[in-house]
Design a protein around this motif. Sequence first.
Motif, mmCIF file in Angstrom:
data_model
loop_
_atom_site.group_PDB
_atom_site.id
_atom_site.type_symbol
_atom_site.label_atom_id
_atom_site.label_comp_id
_atom_site.label_asym_id
_atom_site.label_seq_id
_atom_site.Cartn_x
_atom_site.Cartn_y
_atom_site.Cartn_z
ATOM 1 N N UNK A 25 19.218 4.778 19.073
ATOM 2 C CA UNK A 25 20.087 5.369 20.035
ATOM 3 C C UNK A 25 19.402 7.243 19.947
ATOM 4 N N UNK A 26 19.309 7.799 19.292
ATOM 5 C CA UNK A 26 19.137 9.262 19.430
ATOM 6 C C UNK A 26 18.816 9.117 20.587
ATOM 7 N N UNK A 27 17.368 9.297 20.385
ATOM 8 C CA UNK A 27 16.384 8.747 21.774
ATOM 9 C C UNK A 27 16.704 8.666 23.077
ATOM 10 N N UNK A 28 17.771 7.700 23.689
ATOM 11 C CA UNK A 28 18.040 6.499 24.498
ATOM 12 C C UNK A 28 18.608 7.901 25.609
ATOM 13 N N UNK A 29 18.585 7.537 26.948
ATOM 14 C CA UNK A 29 19.146 8.733 27.877
ATOM 15 C C UNK A 29 21.131 8.851 28.195
ATOM 16 N N UNK A 30 22.452 8.295 26.962
ATOM 17 C CA UNK A 30 22.809 7.546 27.241
ATOM 18 C C UNK A 30 23.885 8.763 27.090
ATOM 19 N N UNK A 31 25.033 8.506 27.816
ATOM 20 C CA UNK A 31 26.138 9.480 26.933
ATOM 21 C C UNK A 31 26.191 10.082 25.792
ATOM 22 N N UNK A 37 29.959 6.462 19.792
ATOM 23 C CA UNK A 37 30.302 5.523 19.695
ATOM 24 C C UNK A 37 29.454 4.008 18.638
ATOM 25 N N UNK A 38 28.306 4.203 19.646
ATOM 26 C CA UNK A 38 27.241 2.975 18.972
ATOM 27 C C UNK A 38 26.991 3.322 17.261
ATOM 28 N N UNK A 39 26.564 5.321 17.219
ATOM 29 C CA UNK A 39 26.630 4.675 15.528
ATOM 30 C C UNK A 39 27.718 5.016 15.014
ATOM 31 N N UNK A 40 28.534 4.970 15.483
ATOM 32 C CA UNK A 40 29.739 4.846 14.733
ATOM 33 C C UNK A 40 30.281 3.817 14.081
ATOM 34 N N UNK A 41 29.752 2.508 15.207
ATOM 35 C CA UNK A 41 30.073 0.899 15.337
ATOM 36 C C UNK A 41 29.381 0.484 14.123
#
Length: 59
Positions: A25-31, A37-41
Amino acid sequence: MFGFEYTGILGLILLVANIWAIVKIFQSGATTGSKVLWIVLILLLPVIGLILWFLMGPK
């Protein structure tokens, strides 16, 4: 007797999978908001969050 050993192994596998997902998730290009949100989930709901991220997260 054997239940505790399998639970520990499954817990370790889940922990490794969650850490791997968070790194991805950290390496992704997402906002930034989407990453948070993904990390908290994943942190709040480790099994369900990991499954949801696997199915809906990476494109």
